[in-house]
Design an enzyme around this catalytic site. Structure first.
Site, short mmCIF file in Angstrom:
data_model
loop_
_atom_site.label_atom_id
_atom_site.label_comp_id
_atom_site.label_asym_id
_atom_site.label_seq_id
_atom_site.Cartn_x
_atom_site.Cartn_y
_atom_site.Cartn_z
N THR A 224 -7.87 -4.65 -7.24
CA THR A 224 -7.32 -3.50 -6.52
C THR A 224 -5.96 -3.84 -5.89
O THR A 224 -4.96 -3.15 -6.12
CB THR A 224 -8.30 -3.06 -5.41
OG1 THR A 224 -9.56 -2.83 -6.03
CG2 THR A 224 -7.84 -1.82 -4.70
N VAL A 225 -5.90 -4.90 -5.09
CA VAL A 225 -4.67 -5.19 -4.34
C VAL A 225 -3.58 -5.77 -5.25
O VAL A 225 -2.41 -5.38 -5.15
CB VAL A 225 -4.96 -6.14 -3.16
CG1 VAL A 225 -3.68 -6.41 -2.37
CG2 VAL A 225 -6.04 -5.56 -2.25
N GLU B 63 -0.05 -10.18 6.15
CA GLU B 63 -0.19 -8.87 6.82
C GLU B 63 -1.33 -8.04 6.24
O GLU B 63 -2.07 -7.37 6.97
CB GLU B 63 1.13 -8.10 6.71
CG GLU B 63 1.16 -6.77 7.40
CD GLU B 63 1.05 -6.89 8.91
OE1 GLU B 63 1.96 -7.46 9.54
OE2 GLU B 63 0.04 -6.39 9.46
N VAL C 260 -5.52 -8.00 7.38
CA VAL C 260 -6.15 -7.26 8.49
C VAL C 260 -5.59 -5.83 8.49
O VAL C 260 -4.37 -5.64 8.52
CB VAL C 260 -5.85 -7.90 9.86
CG1 VAL C 260 -6.50 -7.09 10.98
CG2 VAL C 260 -6.32 -9.34 9.90
N GLY D 169 -5.45 -3.64 6.15
CA GLY D 169 -4.85 -3.17 4.88
C GLY D 169 -3.37 -2.85 5.04
O GLY D 169 -2.55 -3.74 5.30
N ILE E 171 -1.91 -1.11 7.41
CA ILE E 171 -1.44 -0.86 8.78
C ILE E 171 -0.65 -2.07 9.27
O ILE E 171 -1.15 -3.19 9.21
CB ILE E 171 -2.63 -0.64 9.75
CG1 ILE E 171 -3.60 0.40 9.23
CG2 ILE E 171 -2.13 -0.29 11.14
CD1 ILE E 171 -4.90 0.46 10.02
N GLY F 111 -16.92 4.45 -4.69
CA GLY F 111 -16.15 3.22 -4.92
C GLY F 111 -15.65 2.57 -3.65
O GLY F 111 -14.87 1.62 -3.69
N ASP G 203 -17.07 -8.87 6.93
CA ASP G 203 -15.67 -8.57 6.66
C ASP G 203 -14.91 -8.34 7.98
O ASP G 203 -13.82 -8.90 8.19
CB ASP G 203 -15.60 -7.34 5.75
CG ASP G 203 -14.19 -6.92 5.43
OD1 ASP G 203 -13.54 -7.60 4.62
OD2 ASP G 203 -13.71 -5.92 6.02
N LYS H 160 -11.73 -10.51 10.01
CA LYS H 160 -10.50 -9.89 10.50
C LYS H 160 -10.32 -10.11 12.00
O LYS H 160 -9.21 -10.37 12.46
CB LYS H 160 -10.52 -8.40 10.15
CG LYS H 160 -10.41 -8.17 8.63
CD LYS H 160 -10.76 -6.76 8.24
CE LYS H 160 -10.62 -6.51 6.74
NZ LYS H 160 -11.23 -5.26 6.30
N1 HSE Z 1 -14.16 -3.84 2.19
C1 HSE Z 1 -13.04 -3.69 3.09
C2 HSE Z 1 -13.21 -2.41 3.91
C3 HSE Z 1 -11.78 -3.67 2.28
O1 HSE Z 1 -14.10 -1.60 3.61
O2 HSE Z 1 -12.49 -2.22 4.90
C4 HSE Z 1 -10.53 -3.92 3.06
O3 HSE Z 1 -10.50 -5.16 3.67
#
Ligand code: HSE
Length: 403
Positions: free
Chosen positions: A11-12, A124, A127, A129, A131, A182, A196, A200
């Protein structure tokens, strides 16, 4: 022509490559030169990809190519990402990463390795995404003593909670829907159990307070045990349930960090940050509260942050680099010692509740189970809550955020 490489075409990685292709003109203006993604490292060839001619399978090719000035690591996980990042740094290349696990678990070593080799290591996108949040900490808030940071750091769980709150869905229904759309992985454990968000908040704590916090130290509770009835009680009391990561500098100088669902009041700046969005509040002693919100995940959204890091590497690479030190003895306080008011739901009787919690405020909802009591407590630590609640059959206990 300036050359860069991207590791990973998930994705990224693909979002970042798209930005360099689609915004080539404005990138040229910003950098003062054309920037080409020369290589994209993948596990297998992808003949149908828009980027097929650039795909390589062997990291050596990137490591040995002196034309490659910046490597963007968008693979996720620690192995082999750590090895590739360290090798790129040792080869004198700037590195950027969107990989929160790598930065949370190995950022201490990697920031120091980058300093030793005179290159940048920026992250950057790890944390929040897309922002901007780490750069404001490093630059715009640099003259502040930061006292606290908290926020919604995971879009998947925020989506699930929003569906539970706004549409009355159960956790299971909302999770299934998040998977179908998704947002959530087939194995959603890292998101729904708070892992996750834990990574962060560790990165935010490292950056804000200057010392490494290991994810293993951080008490982490996710959203999988939140019942629909708790959402109803929260509403009745004037709150919404949000999964927050939080890190604080305490009056005695120690730092704590944790991830847990909170009852958040309707005036709070993150209470209306809904769906897959993230929202973060940083308090500096000079500026007060500052609030950051926006897309915390996604291809072009996180790619936006990764691409900006690459541009920084190409324009002003050594201007204020993120770095922190190993944690000194006695620095970290277990969040179990942090006091707050609590929402509690239990089947224990009134006398038992009074004896354990002293003065409480009861709350009821239409159709609530007559054999259960729900109430808010006075301030107490989680450690104390667990002691007094032991044997009482606590059905739910959530922190109330009084900020
Ligand atoms: N799985 C993470 C979320 C993706 O849902 O925020 C972005 O770090």
């Amino acid at each position: 022509m300036t050359k860069v490489a991207i590791l990973g075409i998930g994705t990224v990685g693909s979002g970042t490559a798209d930005i360099f292709q689609d915004n080539a003109d404005l990138i040229r203006k910003n950098v003062g030169d054309d920037v080409e993604v020369k290589y994209i490292l993948c596990r297998r060839m992808r003949p149908d990809s828009r980027f097929a001619p650039r795909i390589v399978l062997d990291f050596d090719v990137i490591e040995r190519d002196p034309e490659v000035k910046v490597v963007a690591e968008c693979m996720g996980g620690v192995d082999p990402a750590y090895d590739y990042v360290a090798r790129a740094i040792r080869a004198g290349k700037h590195v950027v990463s969107s990989n929160k696990q790598l930065v949370a678990e190995r950022g201490l070593e990697l920031t120091h390795l980058a300093r030793e080799h005179g290159v940048a290591f920026l992250f950057e996108g790890s944390v929040g995404g897309g922002i901007p949040v780490l750069r404001p900490i490093m630059r715009c808030l640099a003259a502040n003593r930061i006292d606290s940071v908290y926020g919604i750091l995971n879009g998947t769980t925020n989506y699930i909670l929003t569906e539970m709150i706004q549409c009355g869905k159960s956790f299971g229904q909302a999770l299934k829907e998040a998977q179908e759309k998704g947002y959530a992985e087939a194995d959603p454990t890292a998101d729904v159990e708070g892992i996750d968000a834990c990574r962060k908040i560790c990165i935010l704590s490292d950056m804000c307070f200057g010392y490494n916090v290991d994810p293993a130290q951080v008490r982490t509770e996710g959203i999988s045990k939140i019942a629909s009835v708790d959402v109803d009680y929260a509403r009745r009391m004037g709150y919404r349930i949000k999964l927050l990561g939080r890190t604080l500098r305490l009056p005695d100088g120690r730092v704590t960090a944790y991830v847990a669902p909170h009852f958040v009041d309707m005036e709070n700046p993150v209470v209306n940050v809904d769906g897959v969005l993230n929202g973060i509040v940083i308090h500096g002693n000079a500026v007060g509260n500052t609030v950051y919100s926006g897309p915390g995940a996604g291809a072009s959204e996180t790619g936006s942050a990764v691409a900006a890091d690459i541009l920084d590497c190409l324009t002003g690479p050594m201007d204020r680099q993120p770095i922190w030190e190993a944690q000194p003895e006695g620095y970290f306080m277990d969040a179990d010692e942090l006091a707050c008011r609590w929402f509690v739901r239990t089947k224990a009787g009134l006398a038992e509740i009074g004896e354990a919690f002293g003065s409480v405020r009861f709350v009821s909802i239409p159709g609530g189970d007559p054999e259960e009591y729900a109430f808010s407590t006075e301030e107490m630590s989680r450690k104390r809550l667990m002691e007094v609640g032991a044997g009482m059959g606590l059905l739910a206990a959530y922190r109330i955020l009084d900020e």
